[in-house]
Design a protein around this motif. Structure first.
Motif, PDB file in Angstrom:
ATOM      1  N   UNK A  48       0.843  -1.200   0.000  1.00 10.53           N
ATOM      2  CA  UNK A  48       0.000   0.000   0.000  1.00 10.53           C
ATOM      3  C   UNK A  48       0.872   1.241   0.000  1.00 10.53           C
ATOM      4  N   UNK A  49       0.608   2.154  -0.930  1.00  9.91           N
ATOM      5  CA  UNK A  49       1.398   3.384  -1.057  1.00  9.91           C
ATOM      6  C   UNK A  49       0.464   4.527  -1.399  1.00  9.91           C
ATOM      7  N   UNK A  50       0.112   5.342  -0.390  1.00  6.49           N
ATOM      8  CA  UNK A  50      -0.819   6.442  -0.596  1.00  6.49           C
ATOM      9  C   UNK A  50      -0.873   7.302   0.671  1.00  6.49           C
ATOM     10  N   UNK A  51      -1.575   8.403   0.602  1.00  2.00           N
ATOM     11  CA  UNK A  51      -1.755   9.250   1.779  1.00  2.00           C
ATOM     12  C   UNK A  51      -2.607   8.506   2.811  1.00  2.00           C
ATOM     13  N   UNK A  52      -2.361   8.795   4.059  1.00  2.00           N
ATOM     14  CA  UNK A  52      -3.139   8.176   5.127  1.00  2.00           C
ATOM     15  C   UNK A  52      -3.453   9.214   6.197  1.00  2.00           C
ATOM     16  N   UNK A  53      -4.667   9.175   6.698  1.00  2.00           N
ATOM     17  CA  UNK A  53      -5.065  10.071   7.775  1.00  2.00           C
ATOM     18  C   UNK A  53      -4.828   9.387   9.118  1.00  2.00           C
ATOM     19  N   UNK A  54      -4.124  10.091  10.002  1.00  2.00           N
ATOM     20  CA  UNK A  54      -3.793   9.552  11.317  1.00  2.00           C
ATOM     21  C   UNK A  54      -4.391  10.405  12.412  1.00  2.00           C
ATOM     22  N   UNK A  55      -4.789   9.762  13.489  1.00  2.00           N
ATOM     23  CA  UNK A  55      -5.188  10.474  14.708  1.00  2.00           C
ATOM     24  C   UNK A  55      -4.001  10.498  15.658  1.00  2.00           C
ATOM     25  N   UNK A  56      -3.690  11.679  16.184  1.00  2.00           N
ATOM     26  CA  UNK A  56      -2.635  11.789  17.192  1.00  2.00           C
ATOM     27  C   UNK A  56      -3.228  11.367  18.531  1.00  2.00           C
ATOM     28  N   UNK A  57      -2.803  10.215  19.013  1.00  2.00           N
ATOM     29  CA  UNK A  57      -3.342   9.669  20.266  1.00  2.00           C
ATOM     30  C   UNK A  57      -2.547  10.174  21.466  1.00  2.00           C
ATOM     31  N   UNK A  58      -1.226  10.241  21.320  1.00  2.00           N
ATOM     32  CA  UNK A  58      -0.353  10.689  22.407  1.00  2.00           C
ATOM     33  C   UNK A  58       0.521  11.834  21.899  1.00  2.00           C
ATOM     34  N   UNK A  59       0.243  13.035  22.385  1.00  2.00           N
ATOM     35  CA  UNK A  59       1.041  14.203  21.979  1.00  2.00           C
ATOM     36  C   UNK A  59       2.025  14.605  23.065  1.00  2.00           C
ATOM     37  N   UNK A  60       2.379  13.656  23.925  1.00  2.00           N
ATOM     38  CA  UNK A  60       3.289  13.950  25.030  1.00  2.00           C
ATOM     39  C   UNK A  60       4.663  13.321  24.838  1.00  2.00           C
ATOM     40  N   UNK A  61       4.909  12.720  23.683  1.00  2.00           N
ATOM     41  CA  UNK A  61       6.242  12.176  23.426  1.00  2.00           C
ATOM     42  C   UNK A  61       7.145  13.290  22.891  1.00  2.00           C
TER      43      UNK A  61
END
Length: 231
Positions: free
Chosen positions: A111-124
């Motif tokens: 698979x090679x394409x754009x992907x939408x991600x949810x930021x679950x942990x923004x404390x790293x």
């Protein structure tokens, strides 16, 4: 702040990672060949994507034994920052710096394409420039991105806030458990992810959402070293 980009036979995203550091945050960065036995000069280490050793046996299975990986483990244990992207994520799981494993995509297709991600942990250290729950656009390019772990490990990941990114609901490209796209170790200084933030650092590439990963780590390093952040 000084970055190392590890290069294995078969790495093909090392130049992308080098350019992302150089052009987005303007920090010193070196290519480091897989036979290196000293990473003490570096503050952050990027293990890039590609097909290390041709992905023979299993993705990352041979690269984990490269001399440099002992130094990557040592750096991670010392609290330095380690980011594994795509094949780099696979290598970090094989080296047991991160739990779980990456299996063939559920549909058995690359698979090679754009992907939408949810930021679950923004404390790293790599995600502090994002907002929790923010949706970002970061491309993928993998055939073995199906993250798997057993139920006990999954419960630990959730309890310790180690799930860093998820594919948005209904858009999981590989069948990974709980839509997981990226995780961290318990200390948070080691992050592995299948999507490619180094390919999302310019509007010409379709997204700039990856730039903040590199800005995040620089901000944390400067705070720790008492350096003022440039405006």
């Amino acid at each position: 702040m000084k970055f190392a980009v590890i290069v294995f036979p078969g790495s093909n995203c090392d130049i992308d990672c080098y350019k992302a550091v150089e052009q987005t945050i303007g920090q010193p960065v070196d290519y480091v060949w897989q036979t290196a036995t000293d990473l003490s000069a570096y503050d952050a280490i990027i293990v890039p994507g590609g097909f290390s050793y041709g992905d023979y046996l299993r993705s990352g299975a041979i690269a984990q034994f490269a001399p440099v990986m002992a130094e990557v483990v040592k750096a991670a244990e010392a609290g330095k920052y380690v980011l594994g992207i795509c094949n780099g994520f696979q290598i970090l799981t094989e080296a047991r710096l991160l739990p779980g494993a990456l299996r063939r995509n559920k549909n058995l297709k690359f698979r090679c394409h754009s992907a939408l991600l949810e930021v679950v942990n923004n404390e790293t250290p790599f995600t502090n420039e994002y907002s929790k729950g923010e949706i970002i656009d970061v491309p993928i390019a993998h055939g073995e991105g199906n993250y798997y772990c057993d139920e006990t490990t999954l419960a630990q990941l959730k309890a310790n806030n180690q799930i860093v990114f998820r594919y948005v609901a209904g858009a999981n490209p590989n069948g990974s458990v709980e839509d997981i796209a990226g995780i961290c170790n318990e200390k948070g200084n080691v992050v592995g992810m299948m999507p490619h933030p180094e390919r999302a650092v310019d509007k010409l590439l379709g997204s700039e959402d990856g730039k903040r990963m590199f800005a995040s780590i620089l901000n944390v390093w400067r705070e720790q070293h008492g350096a003022a952040v440039n405006s």
